[in-house]
Design an enzyme around this catalytic site. Structure first.
Site, PDB file in Angstrom:
ATOM      1  N   CYS A  71      39.106 -48.796 -25.194  1.00 20.14           N
ATOM      2  CA  CYS A  71      38.542 -50.153 -25.235  1.00 20.14           C
ATOM      3  C   CYS A  71      39.496 -51.173 -25.852  1.00 20.14           C
ATOM      4  O   CYS A  71      39.550 -52.320 -25.406  1.00 20.14           O
ATOM      5  CB  CYS A  71      37.204 -50.154 -25.956  1.00 20.14           C
ATOM      6  SG  CYS A  71      36.049 -48.965 -25.258  1.00 20.14           S
ATOM      7  N   HIS A 116      34.223 -56.606 -28.839  1.00 15.26           N
ATOM      8  CA  HIS A 116      34.046 -55.621 -27.773  1.00 15.26           C
ATOM      9  C   HIS A 116      32.555 -55.488 -27.473  1.00 15.26           C
ATOM     10  O   HIS A 116      31.727 -55.466 -28.381  1.00 15.26           O
ATOM     11  CB  HIS A 116      34.622 -54.281 -28.244  1.00 15.26           C
ATOM     12  CG  HIS A 116      34.375 -53.157 -27.289  1.00 15.26           C
ATOM     13  ND1 HIS A 116      34.622 -53.263 -25.940  1.00 15.26           N
ATOM     14  CD2 HIS A 116      33.901 -51.902 -27.492  1.00 15.26           C
ATOM     15  CE1 HIS A 116      34.312 -52.113 -25.355  1.00 15.26           C
ATOM     16  NE2 HIS A 116      33.870 -51.278 -26.265  1.00 15.26           N
ATOM     17  N   ASN A 123      29.258 -51.951 -20.945  1.00 17.22           N
ATOM     18  CA  ASN A 123      30.540 -51.691 -21.618  1.00 17.22           C
ATOM     19  C   ASN A 123      31.612 -51.466 -20.551  1.00 17.22           C
ATOM     20  O   ASN A 123      31.596 -50.458 -19.847  1.00 17.22           O
ATOM     21  CB  ASN A 123      30.377 -50.454 -22.511  1.00 17.22           C
ATOM     22  CG  ASN A 123      31.640 -50.110 -23.278  1.00 17.22           C
ATOM     23  OD1 ASN A 123      32.712 -50.668 -23.023  1.00 17.22           O
ATOM     24  ND2 ASN A 123      31.514 -49.185 -24.213  1.00 17.22           N
TER      25      ASN A 123
HETATM   26  O1  UT7 Z   1      33.113 -48.543 -26.210  1.00 16.26           O
HETATM   27  C1  UT7 Z   1      33.514 -47.503 -27.034  1.00 16.26           C
HETATM   28  C2  UT7 Z   1      32.635 -47.349 -28.181  1.00 16.26           C
HETATM   29  N1  UT7 Z   1      31.328 -46.949 -27.766  1.00 16.26           N
HETATM   30  C3  UT7 Z   1      30.321 -47.289 -28.514  1.00 16.26           C
HETATM   31  O2  UT7 Z   1      30.553 -48.027 -29.441  1.00 16.26           O
HETATM   32  C4  UT7 Z   1      28.965 -46.720 -28.258  1.00 16.26           C
HETATM   33  C5  UT7 Z   1      28.344 -46.328 -29.592  1.00 16.26           C
HETATM   34  N2  UT7 Z   1      27.038 -45.719 -29.516  1.00 16.26           N
HETATM   35  C6  UT7 Z   1      25.927 -46.368 -29.090  1.00 16.26           C
HETATM   36  O3  UT7 Z   1      25.993 -47.482 -28.621  1.00 16.26           O
HETATM   37  C7  UT7 Z   1      24.597 -45.697 -29.273  1.00 16.26           C
HETATM   38  O4  UT7 Z   1      24.747 -44.585 -30.132  1.00 16.26           O
HETATM   39  C8  UT7 Z   1      23.962 -45.218 -27.938  1.00 16.26           C
HETATM   40  C9  UT7 Z   1      23.463 -46.421 -27.162  1.00 16.26           C
HETATM   41  C10 UT7 Z   1      24.947 -44.450 -27.122  1.00 16.26           C
HETATM   42  C11 UT7 Z   1      22.753 -44.337 -28.231  1.00 16.26           C
HETATM   43  O5  UT7 Z   1      21.820 -45.005 -29.059  1.00 16.26           O
HETATM   44  P1  UT7 Z   1      21.244 -44.287 -30.360  1.00 16.26           P
HETATM   45  O6  UT7 Z   1      20.268 -45.196 -30.940  1.00 16.26           O
HETATM   46  O7  UT7 Z   1      22.416 -43.904 -31.228  1.00 16.26           O
HETATM   47  O8  UT7 Z   1      20.523 -43.043 -29.759  1.00 16.26           O
HETATM   48  P2  UT7 Z   1      20.794 -41.507 -30.001  1.00 16.26           P
HETATM   49  O9  UT7 Z   1      22.036 -41.073 -29.318  1.00 16.26           O
HETATM   50  O10 UT7 Z   1      20.660 -41.200 -31.465  1.00 16.26           O
HETATM   51  O11 UT7 Z   1      19.561 -40.872 -29.236  1.00 16.26           O
HETATM   52  C12 UT7 Z   1      18.213 -41.164 -29.640  1.00 16.26           C
HETATM   53  C13 UT7 Z   1      17.288 -40.535 -28.627  1.00 16.26           C
HETATM   54  C14 UT7 Z   1      17.657 -39.100 -28.290  1.00 16.26           C
HETATM   55  O12 UT7 Z   1      16.452 -38.382 -28.119  1.00 16.26           O
HETATM   56  P3  UT7 Z   1      15.905 -37.394 -29.302  1.00 16.26           P
HETATM   57  O13 UT7 Z   1      17.003 -36.403 -29.493  1.00 16.26           O
HETATM   58  O14 UT7 Z   1      15.715 -38.309 -30.475  1.00 16.26           O
HETATM   59  O15 UT7 Z   1      14.669 -36.866 -28.704  1.00 16.26           O
HETATM   60  C15 UT7 Z   1      18.348 -39.208 -26.961  1.00 16.26           C
HETATM   61  O16 UT7 Z   1      18.206 -38.034 -26.180  1.00 16.26           O
HETATM   62  O17 UT7 Z   1      17.368 -41.262 -27.393  1.00 16.26           O
HETATM   63  C16 UT7 Z   1      17.598 -40.340 -26.323  1.00 16.26           C
HETATM   64  N3  UT7 Z   1      18.350 -41.021 -25.267  1.00 16.26           N
HETATM   65  C17 UT7 Z   1      17.755 -41.713 -24.299  1.00 16.26           C
HETATM   66  N4  UT7 Z   1      16.465 -41.950 -24.023  1.00 16.26           N
HETATM   67  C18 UT7 Z   1      16.190 -42.700 -22.949  1.00 16.26           C
HETATM   68  C19 UT7 Z   1      19.686 -41.090 -25.109  1.00 16.26           C
HETATM   69  N5  UT7 Z   1      19.963 -41.817 -24.031  1.00 16.26           N
HETATM   70  C20 UT7 Z   1      18.802 -42.219 -23.503  1.00 16.26           C
HETATM   71  C21 UT7 Z   1      18.434 -42.987 -22.386  1.00 16.26           C
HETATM   72  N6  UT7 Z   1      17.125 -43.196 -22.137  1.00 16.26           N
HETATM   73  N7  UT7 Z   1      19.361 -43.543 -21.549  1.00 16.26           N
END
Ligand code: UT7
Length: 330
Positions: A116, A257, A287
């Site tokens: 990125c 970003h 992104n």
């Molecule tokens: O560009 C390079 C840098 N990249 C970034 O900066 C991205 C950084 N990370 C993020 O933006 C966030 O961590 C995400 C958007 C990727 C994820 O959000 P989060 O609030 O951190 O969610 P999580 O990964 O902790 O997941 C929470 C829950 C999980 O379910 P359980 O295990 O709590 O039951 C995931 O399985 O949300 C679930 N989940 C989804 N649910 C519905 C993950 N993706 C999805 C989805 N739809 N698309």
């Protein structure tokens, strides 16, 4: 004291693919919802380049606009620097394909792999070329076709990424005070496996196994990346502001970003910059990795939020991990 800029941006251009994919489209194919995507990321739609729109072609469109704005022809260019992790081919650099498309016969051309921050790394390299006297007219691009490395069956990444291209022309600064005032770059390779593409490189070349295991697609430990992104972007902002000898209240626009609205908000809060002075378009484009900042600059100019003399703070973070921040007087 604010340093005298060595290099300044004289042209800007962007290219967005025409195909829009909405959250509702993902609801049909994945166990996800518009509500989850909007709440957790701020993304509502993203642009996707199909097989007929190459990265080089998106770059050509963006470059042509940037060159016209700078009143330059392609033959005036000394160097083309393309930040990307999704080159059209592994060999040669897409910057070389772009050089051919533009007819930039006098330019050296290379890609940089800094994820990125590729565009911000490119700006710092261009500034260094100009400072050393090695080159005077440099095209710096950030462009991605992340749709080609995104696993459409993995809801934790599929909804996040999009395609696009943007770039600028960088030339020696004049005595107007406009230009790049500071640049801070960093990396932490010990955390590489939190955001990576495991297969398809020379360590694990393309094979039936790689394709079967879908290891040629992006894998991300989202929560860990999130925390690291906020910390690194906050520190990078502090570093770039200090190096430029300015304070956050002097910044007209933060151009971060675009990975997640919550990361953007946390970074702005740390820097002490109110959200009405922050460029946000993650809702529309998702992104796009190295393309997010030039796309946001392009939009900022089109909307009249970036004007000649505006003081901008650019900040970015990505796989590697890598990060960077630049202060620019536009
Ligand atoms: O560009 C390079 C840098 N990249 C970034 O900066 C991205 C950084 N990370 C993020 O933006 C966030 O961590 C995400 C958007 C990727 C994820 O959000 P989060 O609030 O951190 O969610 P999580 O990964 O902790 O997941 C929470 C829950 C999980 O379910 P359980 O295990 O709590 O039951 C995931 O399985 O949300 C679930 N989940 C989804 N649910 C519905 C993950 N993706 C999805 C989805 N739809 N698309």
């Amino acid at each position: 004291m604010t340093p005298r800029p060595i290099a300044r941006i004289t042209g800007l251009g962007a290219c967005l693919p025409p195909t829009v994919v909405t959250n509702a489209d993902f609801e049909k194919s994945l166990d996800t919802s518009d509500q989850w995507i909007v709440e957790r990321t701020g993304i509502r739609e993203r642009r996707i380049a199909g097989p007929d729109l190459t990265l080089a072609e998106m770059c050509r469109v963006a470059s042509t606009k940037a060159l016209a704005q700078a009143n330059l022809s392609a033959k005036d260019l000394d160097v083309i620097i393309l930040g990307t992790v999704t080159p059209d081919r592994r060999l040669p650099a897409t910057a070389c394909d772009l050089q051919a498309l533009l007819g930039a016969t006098n330019a050296a051309a290379f890609d940089i792999s800094a994820a990125c921050p590729g565009f911000v790394y490119g700006l710092a390299i261009a500034r260094g070329f100009i400072a050393s006297g090695q080159a005077n007219r440099i095209l710096v691009l950030g462009a991605e076709k992340l749709s080609t490395v995104t696993d459409s069956t993995d809801r934790s990444t599929a909804v996040l990424f999009g395609d696009g291209a943007g770039g600028v022309v960088v030339e020696p600064a004049d005595d107007s005070g406009r230009g790049i005032l500071s640049s801070v770059l960093g990396a932490d390779g010990t955390l590489a496996d939190l955001l990576y593409i495991p297969g398809g490189g020379s360590a694990d070349p393309v094979s039936e196994k790689v394709v079967r295991e879908r290891s040629h697609f992006i894998k991300m430990a989202g929560r860990e990346v999130f925390k690291a992104a906020v910390l690194a972007m906050s520190r990078a902002c502090d570093g770039a502001l200090a190096q430029a000898g300015i304070t956050a209240d002097q910044i007209d626009l933060l151009v971060p970003h675009q990975a997640n609205i919550r990361i953007i908000e946390a970074t702005a809060k740390h820097a002490g910059i109110p959200m009405d002075k922050v460029m946000v378009n993650v809702d529309r484009f998702g992104n796009t990795s190295a393309a997010t900042i030039p796309l946001a600059l392009d939009q900022g100019v089109a909307e009249g939020r970036i004007k000649p003399g505006s003081l901008l703070l650019l900040v970015t973070f990505g796989a590697g991990f890598t990060w960077g921040s630049v202060v620019v007087r536009w």
